[in-house]
Design an enzyme around this catalytic site. Structure first.
Site, PDB file in Angstrom:
ATOM      1  N   ARG A   1       0.846  -1.227  -0.004  1.00 14.22           N
ATOM      2  CA  ARG A   1       0.147  -0.112  -0.042  1.00 14.22           C
ATOM      3  C   ARG A   1       0.868   1.235   0.022  1.00 14.22           C
ATOM      4  NH1 ARG A   1      -4.597  -1.852   4.493  1.00 14.22           N
ATOM      5  NH2 ARG A   1      -5.514  -3.423   3.218  1.00 14.22           N
TER       6      ARG A   1
ATOM      7  N   ARG B   1       2.879   1.131  10.387  1.00 11.37           N
ATOM      8  CA  ARG B   1       2.506   1.320   9.209  1.00 11.37           C
ATOM      9  C   ARG B   1       3.741   1.321   7.866  1.00 11.37           C
ATOM     10  NH1 ARG B   1      -2.528   3.951   8.088  1.00 11.37           N
ATOM     11  NH2 ARG B   1      -2.366   4.556  10.276  1.00 11.37           N
TER      12      ARG B   1
ATOM     13  N   GLU C   1      -5.741  -0.910  15.541  1.00 10.25           N
ATOM     14  CA  GLU C   1      -6.339  -1.841  14.804  1.00 10.25           C
ATOM     15  C   GLU C   1      -5.445  -2.859  14.150  1.00 10.25           C
ATOM     16  OE1 GLU C   1      -7.413  -2.333   9.987  1.00 10.25           O
ATOM     17  OE2 GLU C   1      -7.536  -0.206  10.735  1.00 10.25           O
TER      18      GLU C   1
ATOM     19  N   ARG D   1       1.611  -6.269  12.607  1.00  8.05           N
ATOM     20  CA  ARG D   1       1.011  -5.697  13.752  1.00  8.05           C
ATOM     21  C   ARG D   1       1.009  -6.555  14.880  1.00  8.05           C
ATOM     22  NH1 ARG D   1      -3.084  -0.803  12.237  1.00  8.05           N
ATOM     23  NH2 ARG D   1      -1.599   0.420  10.589  1.00  8.05           N
TER      24      ARG D   1
ATOM     25  N   SER E   1      -9.763  -6.024  10.303  1.00 12.20           N
ATOM     26  CA  SER E   1     -10.962  -5.532   9.925  1.00 12.20           C
ATOM     27  C   SER E   1     -11.648  -6.647   9.102  1.00 12.20           C
ATOM     28  CB  SER E   1     -10.788  -4.433   8.968  1.00 12.20           C
ATOM     29  OG  SER E   1     -10.557  -3.301   9.384  1.00 12.20           O
TER      30      SER E   1
END
Length: 430
Positions: free
Chosen positions: A262, A277, A349, A391, A352
């Site tokens: 990403r 990130r 987070e 993560r 999801s």
């Protein structure tokens, strides 16, 4: 993708659904374009019928020897042919314009999604585990002595730029062990089919899974047109594109461990320290293809699968349902699972889990044939992280950190680490 017939039947309801996301009403603009498109199609069909009639009369005039009428009708056929071609081209252009407009409009939210402007409106629905009580100030993952030796951001920056990391030694092995535990659990316990999927996909796959056209800037594209996947949701979900499945084939449940990419175009300045990130990361993804009547229950099942990984690792977490202003473009309902990170003194987070309803299926033309007969219906598609490996590594390291700089690792990882349960302060497994 939205069903234009549903918008025609209930434009007020469609605008009300957009308003829940904070978007302006669009039904009038959509229906105006749709009306123009349908009118052009009708005009082209009328002109085509006139061309066909004139074509038949040309032969009759020729047979009668009526040269004047023959020439007039032949000219008329030519005019109608050009007229039909022009109208069909205009109708095709209007259709493409309408399709593009619909493709940029977010999914309609489920009724139980709470209203809210942003993440502050998300609602906690579940919490598990006890937040650890440290007798010292806990560090972020990259500052833990035992971890620092195995995370090399400087060399990664020299090699690739910011938001990359070299993992090495024991830390790399723990990262690999976490991914292996996730896949094994999803296959052996949760009944998912393991897939080894491509990480390069075509435009069609990105479009079908609602990543294009809206999110092209958030992804990477090669010079010859392939896209690097933002998640294996894209190739896994697209496996059913243009398929008409038997109802008995549903549900289809898949999992894959892949690299993900990403650009993080909209995250400038956010989480720049450490590996929270990154532009390149690994994720174990879950994708389900279901009967429409089963999709809500499937989302709860997938949520339990993701939560179960954290419970297996002993990592405290909380689960929230995203509000209307924070729910992603393609989702009709999303739950975020947030792991406790002691170094940040916050839940962040880590997964999801979303249901898109028929939103992606309509873009991909993915359907099933009902067992009792009748017209094919669109399947429902769901996706969820099970989990984000990097993560999860951060959460395991930060929650297990000790005052001497070592880390007590989750017992569930011991079989994957040769029975070892500690990352020592000098970065070795023991």
């Amino acid at each position: 993708m939205h069903d234009i017939r549903a918008i025609r039947e209930n434009p007020e309801g469609f605008d009300a659904a957009l308003a829940r996301r904070g978007d302006a009403p669009m039904s009038s603009e959509i229906l105006s374009l749709d009306e123009a498109r349908r009118a052009k199609i009708q005009a082209a069909e009328t002109a085509q019928a006139e061309q066909n009639r004139a074509s038949k009369e040309v032969g009759a005039a020729k047979g009668r020897g009526d040269e004047a009428e023959f020439e007039r009708l032949r000219a008329l056929v030519g005019e109608k042919k050009a007229e039909v071609a022009a109208m069909q081209a205009e109708a095709k252009a209007l259709d493409a314009q309408l399709t593009d407009m619909l493709a940029r409009i977010p999914n309609v939210l489920a009724e139980d999604v709470p209203d809210g402007a942003d993440e502050d409106g998300n609602v906690e629905v579940h919490r598990w585990g006890n937040v650890p009580n440290f007798a010292f100030d806990p560090k972020e993952h990259f500052d833990i002595p035992g971890v620092a030796a195995g995370m090399d951001f400087e060399t990664a920056a020299k090699t690739s730029g910011s938001r990359f990391v070299f993992l090495k030694g024991a830390v790399a092995r723990i990262h690999r062990a976490l991914a292996q535990l996730m896949v094994d659990t999803h296959v052996d316990k949760n009944g998912l089919t393991e897939m080894q999927s491509p990480v390069l996909v075509r435009d069609e796959a990105m479009y079908g899974t609602d990543k294009l056209p809206k999110f092209g800037d958030d992804s990477y594209q090669t010079t010859n047109g392939w896209w690097l996947v933002p998640t294996s949701e894209v190739p896994l979900t697209y496996t059913v594109a243009e398929e008409t499945l038997a109802e008995a084939d549903l549900p289809i449940r898949m999992t894959a461990h892949t690299l993900c990419f990403r650009s993080e175009a909209g995250s400038a300045g956010k989480d720049t320290a450490g590996m929270l990130r990154q532009h390149q990361f690994e994720k174990v993804e879950m994708v389900s293809i279901t009967h429409p009547d089963a999709s809500d229950a499937e989302q709860q099942r997938m949520l339990g699968c993701a939560e179960g990984i954290l419970e297996l690792l002993g990592i405290p977490y909380r689960t929230v349902i995203l509000c209307s202003g924070d729910t992603g473009f393609g989702a009709r309902r999303t739950y975020d699972i947030e792991a406790w990170l002691p170094g940040q003194n916050a839940y962040r987070e880590i997964s999801s889990v979303s249901t898109t309803g028929a939103f992606q299926a309509r873009r991909m033309n993915a359907r099933f044939k009902p067992a009792g007969g009748g017209k094919p219906e669109y399947v429902h598609t769901l996706n969820g992280s099970g989990l984000a490996v990097g993560r999860c590594l951060i959460a395991a390291l930060e929650n297990g950190q000790q005052e001497d700089g070592s880390v007590l690792l989750p017992e569930a990882l011991a079989p994957y680490l040769g029975g070892r349960t500690t990352l020592t302060a000098d970065g070795q497994l023991a």
